[in-house]
Design a protein around this motif. Sequence first.
Motif, PDB file in Angstrom:
ATOM      1  N   PRO A   2       0.834  -1.210   0.000  1.00  0.00           N
ATOM      2  CA  PRO A   2       0.000   0.000   0.000  1.00  0.00           C
ATOM      3  C   PRO A   2       0.865   1.255   0.000  1.00  0.00           C
ATOM      4  N   ASN A  21       5.043   6.309  -2.890  1.00  0.00           N
ATOM      5  CA  ASN A  21       5.475   4.970  -3.256  1.00  0.00           C
ATOM      6  C   ASN A  21       6.977   4.896  -3.031  1.00  0.00           C
ATOM      7  N   SER A  98      -9.916   5.527 -14.723  1.00  0.00           N
ATOM      8  CA  SER A  98      -8.862   5.123 -13.802  1.00  0.00           C
ATOM      9  C   SER A  98      -7.578   5.799 -14.266  1.00  0.00           C
ATOM     10  N   GLU A 100      -3.277   6.187 -13.306  1.00  0.00           N
ATOM     11  CA  GLU A 100      -2.183   5.647 -12.508  1.00  0.00           C
ATOM     12  C   GLU A 100      -1.527   6.756 -11.704  1.00  0.00           C
ATOM     13  N   GLU A 104      -0.060   3.079  -8.709  1.00  0.00           N
ATOM     14  CA  GLU A 104      -1.294   2.396  -8.331  1.00  0.00           C
ATOM     15  C   GLU A 104      -2.460   2.991  -9.118  1.00  0.00           C
ATOM     16  N   SER A 105      -3.430   2.156  -9.440  1.00  0.00           N
ATOM     17  CA  SER A 105      -4.597   2.626 -10.174  1.00  0.00           C
ATOM     18  C   SER A 105      -5.575   3.306  -9.223  1.00  0.00           C
ATOM     19  N   PHE A 123      -8.403   4.436  -4.166  1.00  0.00           N
ATOM     20  CA  PHE A 123      -7.228   3.601  -4.393  1.00  0.00           C
ATOM     21  C   PHE A 123      -7.517   2.215  -3.812  1.00  0.00           C
ATOM     22  N   PRO A 124      -8.060   1.293  -4.606  1.00  0.00           N
ATOM     23  CA  PRO A 124      -8.466  -0.006  -4.063  1.00  0.00           C
ATOM     24  C   PRO A 124      -7.323  -0.784  -3.432  1.00  0.00           C
ATOM     25  N   ASN A 125      -6.140  -0.739  -4.038  1.00  0.00           N
ATOM     26  CA  ASN A 125      -5.028  -1.527  -3.509  1.00  0.00           C
ATOM     27  C   ASN A 125      -4.549  -1.031  -2.154  1.00  0.00           C
ATOM     28  N   SER A 126      -4.760   0.241  -1.884  1.00  0.00           N
ATOM     29  CA  SER A 126      -4.366   0.815  -0.599  1.00  0.00           C
ATOM     30  C   SER A 126      -5.541   0.987   0.354  1.00  0.00           C
ATOM     31  N   ASN A 127      -6.734   0.505  -0.062  1.00  0.00           N
ATOM     32  CA  ASN A 127      -7.944   0.624   0.778  1.00  0.00           C
ATOM     33  C   ASN A 127      -8.182   2.061   1.222  1.00  0.00           C
ATOM     34  N   THR A 165     -12.414   0.220   3.817  1.00  0.00           N
ATOM     35  CA  THR A 165     -11.830   1.388   3.162  1.00  0.00           C
ATOM     36  C   THR A 165     -11.614   2.512   4.176  1.00  0.00           C
TER      37      THR A 165
END
Length: 255
Positions: A2, A21, A98, A100, A104-105, A123-127, A165
């Motif tokens: 994340p 990141n 979406s 980048e 991250e998307s 940011f789904p990957n980072s909740n 989330t």
Amino acid sequence: MPLEIMTVPCLSDNYAYLLHNSDSGQTALVDAPEAPPILAALKSRGWTLTDILITHHHWDHIDGVEQLKDETNARVIGAAADAHRLPPLDVAVSEGDSVEICGESADIIDVSGHTVGHIAFHFPNSNAVFTADSLMALGCGRLFEGTPEMMWESLSKLAALPAETVVYSGHEYTVSNAKFAQTIEPDNSGLILRIEAVTKARDAGKPTVPSLLSEELATNPFLRAALPEVKKAVGMDQASDTDVFAEIRRRKDNF
């Protein structure tokens, strides 16, 4: 991994957010109320700003963009529908897009209501979802431009995100929002516990933002307008969800 997210207090009660990141070294900013504290935060971490994400056009979310752009040449991303009253955009986005960010998307959600053209970045990957003045901790933004129908639709989209989330909103309004929420559901045990936690945090000088979406679903009256117990609490048992939301918002405006 994340993204690392840093909260940057700005002005009297605004929050900006830095997303980093560590692998790529990219750093994004969500909203720019003023430049100096953001530049100081970047310097303290040794981060280089690569992107500026704008949620909506109000001055206390964009006033720092020009200086930050001049000093970092970061890419500026904002809503196509709001481009005519935002700082110049390098990337214009709309709901369903979406983009980048920091490797991250990020999904774009139209959350019009507070303003027309307000967007959130999910940011789904980072909740994480950055909601600014749409969904707020124990509240929602005042309807300066949109309608109750617009805002209820926007809040319903956010409510449908995964419960884990983390909601990053734009202001430290939680204490006043909590006092109002208690007038709607004084016997909500989760709300009572949350008020205690919010009071303790503010007494210690700590922020109450971000919050978990699960917390908002359990305690935020604006997200709970569809529930039978909330409709009963405001004397609108048979009313539509939108009408109940509108009544709660009206009460908050006069609180």
